[in-house]
Design an enzyme around this catalytic site. Structure first.
Site, PDB file in Angstrom:
ATOM      1  CE1 TYR A 132      -3.231  -2.963   0.870  1.00 54.66           C
ATOM      2  CE2 TYR A 132      -4.573  -0.976   0.898  1.00 54.66           C
ATOM      3  CZ  TYR A 132      -4.465  -2.351   0.823  1.00 54.66           C
ATOM      4  OH  TYR A 132      -5.612  -3.104   0.694  1.00 54.66           O
ATOM      5  CE  LYS A 183       2.861 -18.717  -0.262  1.00 53.25           C
ATOM      6  NZ  LYS A 183       1.993 -19.904  -0.195  1.00 53.25           N
ATOM      7  CG  ASP A 216      -0.997 -20.843   1.156  1.00 57.18           C
ATOM      8  OD1 ASP A 216      -0.479 -20.629   2.270  1.00 57.18           O
ATOM      9  OD2 ASP A 216      -0.436 -21.528   0.279  1.00 57.18           O
ATOM     10  CG  ASP A 240      -7.703  -5.277   1.751  1.00 61.81           C
ATOM     11  OD1 ASP A 240      -8.699  -4.760   2.292  1.00 61.81           O
ATOM     12  OD2 ASP A 240      -7.616  -5.468   0.518  1.00 61.81           O
ATOM     13  CG  ASP A 244     -13.125  -7.947   2.335  1.00 66.37           C
ATOM     14  OD1 ASP A 244     -12.990  -7.097   3.231  1.00 66.37           O
ATOM     15  OD2 ASP A 244     -13.468  -7.663   1.170  1.00 66.37           O
TER      16      ASP A 244
HETATM   17  C1  IPM Z   1     -10.459  -1.675   3.465  1.00 64.48           C
HETATM   18  C2  IPM Z   1     -10.661  -1.299   2.027  1.00 64.48           C
HETATM   19  C3  IPM Z   1      -9.538  -0.362   1.620  1.00 64.48           C
HETATM   20  C4  IPM Z   1      -8.235  -1.115   1.766  1.00 64.48           C
HETATM   21  C5  IPM Z   1      -9.647   0.231   0.210  1.00 64.48           C
HETATM   22  C6  IPM Z   1     -11.003   0.835  -0.054  1.00 64.48           C
HETATM   23  C7  IPM Z   1      -8.536   1.213  -0.055  1.00 64.48           C
HETATM   24  O1  IPM Z   1     -10.732  -2.409   1.218  1.00 64.48           O
HETATM   25  O2  IPM Z   1     -10.497  -0.783   4.323  1.00 64.48           O
HETATM   26  O3  IPM Z   1     -10.277  -2.856   3.744  1.00 64.48           O
HETATM   27  O4  IPM Z   1      -7.808  -1.815   0.837  1.00 64.48           O
HETATM   28  O5  IPM Z   1      -7.629  -1.016   2.818  1.00 64.48           O
HETATM   29 MN    MN Z   2     -10.624  -4.274   2.322  1.00 68.29          MN
END
Ligand code: IPM
Ligand code: MN
Length: 339
Positions: A132, A183, A216, A240, A244
């Site tokens: 990032y 990793k 993984d 990140d 999710d």
């Molecule tokens: C998150 C989002 C952000 C990230 C994006 C929107 C830049 O996906 O906060 O997880 O990748 O960190």
């Molecule tokens: Mn995210």
């Protein structure tokens, strides 16, 4: 209840963002916490109207708040007027880097059928480095000889402050478990640094059980046996992706909260739900405010309002209403009635 009024910057953003921040603020105030809020108009709509995302003066003003509550930013799906990266780099990452929000803390609560009810694990994600950081570039773009590089930046300072925060969090758990996810078998340079930092800091925390998972494999474990985790500490990009996945296996991203923290308090920390702007349901009263309310719980912890944070966390955890039937206002009132 504290007598002090906390100064909170509210960045509602786009789509359902302003609806969920309004709901969260209503619940926080009902929990007896006094807030002095100031709204800032940022996001896709603002960019399309005025041509900028976040100016220097606003960034500096935001630095001085006690906290920032952000709803969601982004254009509607199919609206391609804003190039990818403009809002992400111009707003979210600008806030993270500019205010040195070096921890992205994302707790996940057990729901029936996934991890045991009541059990919590959390991802501590490094939030200012890794891929990032923006290292890299392109050469001969658009030609057959095009080159694109995107490096991952890992500094001893950045990794260590993240790992230290993660160990601190692990000591607060009933089961003091910390797992480094990386990793290291392929990303040998960055992985080596992360592993050595974890090994070094671990000597100061003999009470914490430390493990390592390849990323993984961690994806399989998160789906099959998330109960094994206490604190997962990992780099920016792995964090990140894993967060999710963790959201999906613990009831859905509609419930996932996050805190972008500057534990040194040299800039205001920012609290935001993990979900997006959901333009398709904006204005219909159907947005689920629970992720934003849970983010506000993290904000209350940061503001030193432990009593209100615990009360609200319990009310959210005990929520067993039908979000679809209740809608935003219904969920908000449900929470307020039970405070
Ligand atoms: C998150 C989002 C952000 C990230 C994006 C929107 C830049 O996906 O906060 O997880 O990748 O960190
Ligand atoms: Mn995210």
């Amino acid at each position: 209840m504290s007598e002090r009024s906390h100064r909170v910057a509210v960045l509602g953003g786009d789509g359902i963002g302003p609806e969920v921040t309004a709901a969260a603020l209503e619940v926080v105030r009902a929990a007896g916490v006094s807030l002095d809020t100031k709204a800032f108009d940022v996001g896709a709509a603002r960019y399309l109207r005025d041509g900028f995302v976040l100016d220097d003066a606003t960034l500096e003003e935001l630095r001085g708040f006690d906290a920032i509550l952000l709803g969601a930013v982004g254009p509607a799906i199919g609206d391609h007027r804003i190039p990818g990266g403009v809002l992400e780099r111009g707003l979210l990452l600008r806030l993270r880097f500019g205010l040195d929000l070096f921890i992205n803390y994302r707790p996940f609560h057990g729901v029936e059928g996934s991890i045991a009810e009541g059990r919590t694990f959390a991802i501590v994600r490094e939030n200012t480095e890794g891929p990032y950081a923006g290292e890299g570039g392109t050469l001969r773009r658009g030609t057959a000889h095009e080159i694109a590089t995107q490096g991952s930046v890992n500094t001893r300072h950045g990794v260590e402050r993240c790992v230290r925060y993660a160990f601190g969090r692990a000591t607060m758990l009933a089961r003091k478990q910390l797992t480094l996810v990386h990793k290291t078998n392929v990303l040998t340079f960055a992985g080596d640094l992360w592993q050595r930092v974890v090994d070094d800091v671990a000597t100061e925390y003999p009470e914490v059980n430390v493990e390592y998972n390849h990323v993984d494999a961690a994806c399989i474990y998160l789906v099959e046996s998330p109960d094994r985790y206490g604190i997962i500490v990992t780099d920016n990009l792995f964090g990140d992706i894993l967060s999710d996945l963790a959201g999906a296996v613990t009831g859905g991203i509609g419930y996932a909260a996050s805190a972008n923290l500057n534990p040194d308090r040299t800039g205001a920390s920012m609290f935001e739900p993990v979900h997006g702007a959901a333009h398709d349901i904006a204005g219909t009263g159907r947005a689920n405010p629970l992720a934003c309310v849970s983010s506000a719980v993290l904000m209350l912890e940061h503001l030193g309002e432990e009593g209100a944070a615990q009360l609200l966390a319990r009310v959210v955890a005990d929520f067993d209403g039908d979000v679809t039937a209740l809608g935003t206002a219904g969920v908000t009132n449900y929470l307020i009635e039970r405070l």
